[in-house]
Design a protein around this motif. Structure first.
Motif, PDB file in Angstrom:
ATOM      1  N   PHE A  73       1.337  -0.623  -0.118  1.00 43.52           N
ATOM      2  CA  PHE A  73       0.058  -0.117  -0.431  1.00 43.52           C
ATOM      3  C   PHE A  73       1.082   1.264  -0.198  1.00 43.52           C
ATOM      4  O   PHE A  73       2.141   1.210   0.673  1.00 43.52           O
ATOM      5  N   LYS A  74       0.538   2.460  -0.557  1.00 50.75           N
ATOM      6  CA  LYS A  74       0.959   3.891  -1.024  1.00 50.75           C
ATOM      7  C   LYS A  74       0.019   4.507  -0.790  1.00 50.75           C
ATOM      8  O   LYS A  74      -1.338   3.973  -0.706  1.00 50.75           O
ATOM      9  N   VAL A  75       0.270   6.085   0.214  1.00 51.63           N
ATOM     10  CA  VAL A  75      -0.887   7.514  -0.260  1.00 51.63           C
ATOM     11  C   VAL A  75      -0.319   7.484  -1.711  1.00 51.63           C
ATOM     12  O   VAL A  75      -0.207   7.092  -2.579  1.00 51.63           O
ATOM     13  N   LYS A  76      -2.503   7.942  -1.679  1.00 54.34           N
ATOM     14  CA  LYS A  76      -2.506   7.741  -2.805  1.00 54.34           C
ATOM     15  C   LYS A  76      -2.309   9.262  -3.791  1.00 54.34           C
ATOM     16  O   LYS A  76      -1.946  10.302  -3.117  1.00 54.34           O
ATOM     17  N   GLY A  77      -1.856   8.816  -4.542  1.00 50.10           N
ATOM     18  CA  GLY A  77      -0.988  10.320  -5.651  1.00 50.10           C
ATOM     19  C   GLY A  77       0.844   9.905  -5.650  1.00 50.10           C
ATOM     20  O   GLY A  77       1.128  11.192  -6.021  1.00 50.10           O
ATOM     21  N   SER A  78       0.767   8.361  -4.909  1.00 49.75           N
ATOM     22  CA  SER A  78       2.357   8.587  -4.533  1.00 49.75           C
ATOM     23  C   SER A  78       2.683   8.082  -6.235  1.00 49.75           C
ATOM     24  O   SER A  78       2.433   7.582  -6.973  1.00 49.75           O
TER      25      SER A  78
ATOM     26  N   LYS B 157      -4.586  -7.346   1.102  1.00 50.71           N
ATOM     27  CA  LYS B 157      -4.979  -6.181   0.341  1.00 50.71           C
ATOM     28  C   LYS B 157      -6.557  -6.018   0.877  1.00 50.71           C
ATOM     29  O   LYS B 157      -7.269  -4.994   1.380  1.00 50.71           O
TER      30      LYS B 157
ATOM     31  N   GLY C 236     -10.004   5.971   1.226  1.00 52.48           N
ATOM     32  CA  GLY C 236      -9.445   7.203  -0.115  1.00 52.48           C
ATOM     33  C   GLY C 236      -8.002   7.261  -0.153  1.00 52.48           C
ATOM     34  O   GLY C 236      -7.971   8.175  -1.122  1.00 52.48           O
ATOM     35  N   GLN C 237      -7.639   7.370   0.836  1.00 52.14           N
ATOM     36  CA  GLN C 237      -6.306   8.235   0.971  1.00 52.14           C
ATOM     37  C   GLN C 237      -5.498   7.159   0.577  1.00 52.14           C
ATOM     38  O   GLN C 237      -3.755   8.224   0.841  1.00 52.14           O
ATOM     39  N   ILE C 238      -5.231   5.962   0.930  1.00 53.46           N
ATOM     40  CA  ILE C 238      -4.153   5.368   0.111  1.00 53.46           C
ATOM     41  C   ILE C 238      -5.449   4.215  -0.610  1.00 53.46           C
ATOM     42  O   ILE C 238      -6.040   3.946  -0.777  1.00 53.46           O
ATOM     43  N   GLU C 239      -4.519   3.476  -1.488  1.00 52.49           N
ATOM     44  CA  GLU C 239      -4.302   2.484  -2.676  1.00 52.49           C
ATOM     45  C   GLU C 239      -3.150   1.606  -2.813  1.00 52.49           C
ATOM     46  O   GLU C 239      -1.993   1.526  -1.956  1.00 52.49           O
ATOM     47  N   SER C 240      -3.224   0.604  -3.234  1.00 52.17           N
ATOM     48  CA  SER C 240      -2.684  -0.902  -3.641  1.00 52.17           C
ATOM     49  C   SER C 240      -1.938  -0.244  -4.632  1.00 52.17           C
ATOM     50  O   SER C 240      -2.369  -0.062  -5.546  1.00 52.17           O
TER      51      SER C 240
END
Length: 250
Positions: A115-120, A180, A196-200
């Motif tokens: 997982f990472k911060v969304k937009g990374s 996940k 919504g602030q993190i994404e796989s």
């Protein structure tokens, strides 16, 4: 006459008590060490989650009662391997664990992802691409053989997935490793304002099968594995397995 009736009732009561004790003696208890790992298993979930319910039902069919003891994961594994519990779960397979435990048939599988911060902008094609980053992991968890052996990666250990999620959102790590389903479930339940602030990241590290591990030090270990596997097969065949999954929203 009343004396005879009283003696009859006493005789019946004694017979009932002895019968109850005999039944209790026949009821075998399986003690399983586990952890809070929602949505798979947890004390606050309905029937302790679908993994707990499936396992309980598989053993019930052979006359076993299941008792779950919740511990930090590394402690759960260690104490079970030393014979303090009959087994532990949900566990991924590893050669190291196979030395001290017997693995049952697969219960279910789940994707292990980063997982990472969304937009990374972080992406990867091979593990060596992750060298520059701080990666949060849970102490005692088996992830994948390749990832766990990659001592060139900067891994930071914590005790739970939720702590890792909070560290990621606070940018104290760049990535975290988690199932996940677990990652998104925990975020939605405990930090819904951050959903919504993190994404796989694709691809997943691996789609991991989960097992119940029976300690080789417990009495009749192989028999307990056989009992569980037979119950699990029956549940898949008669539809109970799918019914439990659907009940828990899977």
């Amino acid at each position: 006459m009343s004396h005879k009736i009283s003696m009859l009732w006493i005789t019946l009561l004694i017979a009932f008590v002895l019968s109850s004790l005999a039944y209790a003696t026949k009821t075998k208890t399986i003690r399983i060490a586990t952890l809070e790992w929602e949505p798979y298993i947890g004390q606050k979930l309905s029937d302790e989650g679908f993994m707990a319910e499936i396992t309980r039902e598989a053993f019930r069919r052979a006359g076993y009662k299941v008792e779950y003891v919740y511990l930090p994961w590394k402690r759960a594994v260690t104490q079970a391997e030393y014979g303090e519990f009959d087994g532990y779960f949900p566990s991924y397979w590893s050669k190291q664990r196979e030395d001290k435990s017997l693995f049952t048939d697969t219960i279910i599988s789940g994707p292990v992802v980063l997982f990472k911060v969304k937009g990374s902008s972080i992406t990867y094609k091979k593990l060596s691409d992750l060298k520059p980053y701080r990666i949060g992991v849970v102490r005692g968890f088996v992830n994948t053989a390749e990832f766990d052996a990659a001592d060139y990666l900067h891994k930071e250990e914590v005790t739970t997935d939720l702590i890792n999620i909070k560290k990621l959102l606070a940018e104290r790590v760049d990535l975290i490793v988690a199932d996940k389903f677990v990652g998104f479930y925990l975020l939605n339940k405990y930090l819904p304002h951050m959903f919504g602030q993190i994404e796989s990241i694709s691809p997943p590290l691996q789609d991991k099968k989960m097992y119940l591990c029976i300690s080789k030090k417990t009495e009749n270990a192989a028999k307990k594995v056989e009992v569980f596997n037979n119950g699990l097969k029956e549940m898949r065949k008669d539809g109970t397995f799918d019914e439990i999954l659907q009940k828990h929203g899977f």
